[in-house]
Enzyme design. Structure first.
Site, PDB file in Angstrom:
ATOM      1  N   TYR A   1       1.172  -0.040  15.126  1.00  0.00           N
ATOM      2  CA  TYR A   1       0.238  -0.135  14.004  1.00  0.00           C
ATOM      3  C   TYR A   1       0.718   0.658  12.789  1.00  0.00           C
ATOM      4  CZ  TYR A   1      -3.817   0.008  11.082  1.00  0.00           C
ATOM      5  OH  TYR A   1      -4.648  -0.118  10.010  1.00  0.00           O
TER       6      TYR A   1
ATOM      7  N   ASP B   1       0.879  -1.171   0.000  1.00  0.00           N
ATOM      8  CA  ASP B   1       0.000   0.000   0.000  1.00  0.00           C
ATOM      9  C   ASP B   1       0.910   1.213   0.000  1.00  0.00           C
ATOM     10  OD1 ASP B   1      -1.567   2.148   0.604  1.00  0.00           O
ATOM     11  OD2 ASP B   1      -2.509   1.273   2.382  1.00  0.00           O
TER      12      ASP B   1
ATOM     13  N   LYS C   1      -2.876  -2.995   8.100  1.00  0.00           N
ATOM     14  CA  LYS C   1      -3.043  -4.443   8.216  1.00  0.00           C
ATOM     15  C   LYS C   1      -2.085  -5.118   7.242  1.00  0.00           C
ATOM     16  CE  LYS C   1      -5.284  -7.230  10.847  1.00  0.00           C
ATOM     17  NZ  LYS C   1      -5.007  -7.135  12.282  1.00  0.00           N
TER      18      LYS C   1
HETATM   19  C1  F6R Z   1      -7.354  -0.742   7.759  1.00  0.00           C
HETATM   20  C2  F6R Z   1      -7.255   0.575   7.146  1.00  0.00           C
HETATM   21  C3  F6R Z   1      -8.222   1.617   7.530  1.00  0.00           C
HETATM   22  C4  F6R Z   1      -7.625   2.638   8.472  1.00  0.00           C
HETATM   23  C5  F6R Z   1      -8.628   3.746   8.846  1.00  0.00           C
HETATM   24  C6  F6R Z   1      -8.006   4.855   9.670  1.00  0.00           C
HETATM   25  O1  F6R Z   1      -6.354  -1.568   7.294  1.00  0.00           O
HETATM   26  O2  F6R Z   1      -6.380   0.840   6.360  1.00  0.00           O
HETATM   27  O3  F6R Z   1      -9.375   1.047   8.095  1.00  0.00           O
HETATM   28  O4  F6R Z   1      -7.156   2.007   9.634  1.00  0.00           O
HETATM   29  O5  F6R Z   1      -9.155   4.327   7.690  1.00  0.00           O
HETATM   30  O6  F6R Z   1      -6.886   5.300   8.990  1.00  0.00           O
HETATM   31  P1  F6R Z   1      -5.899   6.401   9.551  1.00  0.00           P
HETATM   32  O7  F6R Z   1      -5.413   5.944  10.911  1.00  0.00           O
HETATM   33  O8  F6R Z   1      -4.813   6.443   8.524  1.00  0.00           O
HETATM   34  O9  F6R Z   1      -6.706   7.668   9.626  1.00  0.00           O
HETATM   35 MG    MG Z   2      -3.895   1.250   3.751  1.00  0.00          MG
HETATM   36 MG    MG Z   3      -4.336  -2.435   2.206  1.00  0.00          MG
END
Ligand code: F6R
Ligand code: MG
Ligand code: MG
Length: 364
Positions: free
Chosen positions: A230, A11, A233
């Site tokens: 974190y 990603d 994923k």
């Molecule tokens: C799960 C994922 C999303 C983010 C969520 C919050 O793998 O990529 O669910 O965890 O959109 O994202 P942030 O912390 O970047 O605002």
């Molecule tokens: Mg992502």
């Molecule tokens: Mg992804």
């Protein structure tokens, strides 16, 4: 002819949150590889699943080759520059280290690789999943390779009657690769006992017991084991050779009709059903649901055919409706119980601080 398939995914930025990479980003990664490929690879393909970009290479340099890994790394770096230029969200998200150090494994991207002697006809399927982790492939692989309820070849084909050998990794063990080899059918219950725990035990390879040939290579990277915190994923990828002494394409695809619940979904912290989707599909509802794409190819002298998008078929529309219903049903209970992952698997640290604060307020 001996060839290696390398499927490498990261990603490196997407539109509208963690939803889908831009076309310009995919083009940039493709153009970089196009410019460099002649020295190294025989052929390549690029695709997206959710917010991830996957590169499939064929080459003759074996698995874990630093030149191939560097090519993927540099292509992702070129893509990251584009993602930054476009202002995409999470630009370079999965590139956890600043510099390439010889092997892309452990730097963030997911890697599945397999070296083998090409059969006269060499069909295989590339699976890429988003908003979930490597354990998501455990159940479909178990059912596709060890259960005649999905793999009729186990009882119908003399080439498969000896069953398959499973290599299962303990992905919580971070000092080095720690794995066990178990044989189906005689070790079925032991295999099931391990695969019950998708967050710890992950199928990394499967071999035919008829001829020793490798059928499956799956990624086992867990990002939070690399970064210690974190970062997203682990969105796994997997190569599966099919037909002949291996299960048929349709037998390998069959378990995806279940829409089994996997870890991931919103903030990598929930359970959700795995939805089989078309190539290039983004994510949406609750940053999900967890999705999987399957691209079928034949490779001949290292050259790929066009892809068949395995889940682009009316049958899977019916499955997708069921999976959407399963997702909605679990989401109806929000944060409660089975809807959210156990404490140890929550991918955001916020709750740890919250619990510490609350702990000091408890009275007895
Ligand atoms: C799960 C994922 C999303 C983010 C969520 C919050 O793998 O990529 O669910 O965890 O959109 O994202 P942030 O912390 O970047 O605002
Ligand atoms: Mg992502
Ligand atoms: Mg992804």
């Amino acid at each position: 002819m001996k060839i290696t398939l390398s499927l490498i995914k990261a990603d490196i930025g997407s539109i509208g949150g963690h939803l889908r990479p831009s076309k310009a980003l995919l083009d940039t990664v493709g153009e970089y590889i196009e410019g460099e490929k002649d020295k190294l690879v025989i052929d390549y393909r690029i695709g997206s699943t959710g917010d991830d970009i996957a590169i499939l290479f064929s080459h003759q340099k074996g698995t874990g080759n630093s030149e191939i890994h560097k090519l993927a790394w540099d292509a992702f770096m070129a893509g990251t520059a584009k993602a930054k230029e476009e202002g995409l969200y999470g630009a370079g998200q999965d590139l956890l280290k600043n510099a390439f150090s010889g092997n892309i494994k452990g730097l963030g991207p997911a890697v599945a690789e397999m070296e083998f002697e090409e059969r006269e006809n060499e069909p295989f399927i590339c699976f890429c999943a988003d908003k979930t982790d490597p354990g998501a492939f455990n159940l479909p692989l178990y059912l596709g390779f060890a259960d005649p309820m999905h793999c009729s070849g186990l009882i119908l084909s003399p080439k498969m009657s000896k069953g398959f050998k499973f290599e299962i990794m303990d992905v919580e063990y971070t000092k080095n690769d720690r794995f066990i080899e178990l044989n189906a059918p005689e070790d079925l219950y032991d295999i099931a006992a391990l695969l019950r725990d998708n967050e710890r035990f992950v199928i990394s390879k499967i071999y035919s017991r008829e001829n020793g040939e490798q059928a499956v290579a799956a990624s086992t990277t867990r990002l939070h084991n690399i970064a210690g915190t974190y970062t997203g994923k682990d969105d796994p990828v997997m190569l599966v050779r099919v037909q002949g002494s291996f299960p048929a394409a349709g037998e390998v695809l069959s378990p995806y009709s279940i829409g089994h619940y996997v870890a991931g979904f919103m903030r990598g912290s929930h359970n959700g059903p795995l939805m089989p989707v078309k190539a290039g599909c983004g994510t949406s509802f609750f940053d999900g649901p967890p999705i999987v794409t399957a691209a079928g190819y034949c490779v001949h002298n290292g050259k790929f055919t066009e892809a068949v998008d395995c889940f682009d078929h009316p049958y899977w529309d019916h499955v997708r409706r069921k999976v959407a219903r399963k997702a909605t049903e679990l989401r109806e209970q929000g944060f409660s119980g089975a809807a959210m992952l156990p404490y140890s698997e929550l991918e955001y640290g916020g709750i740890v601080d919250k619990m510490k604060r609350l702990e000091s307020k408890f009275k007895s």
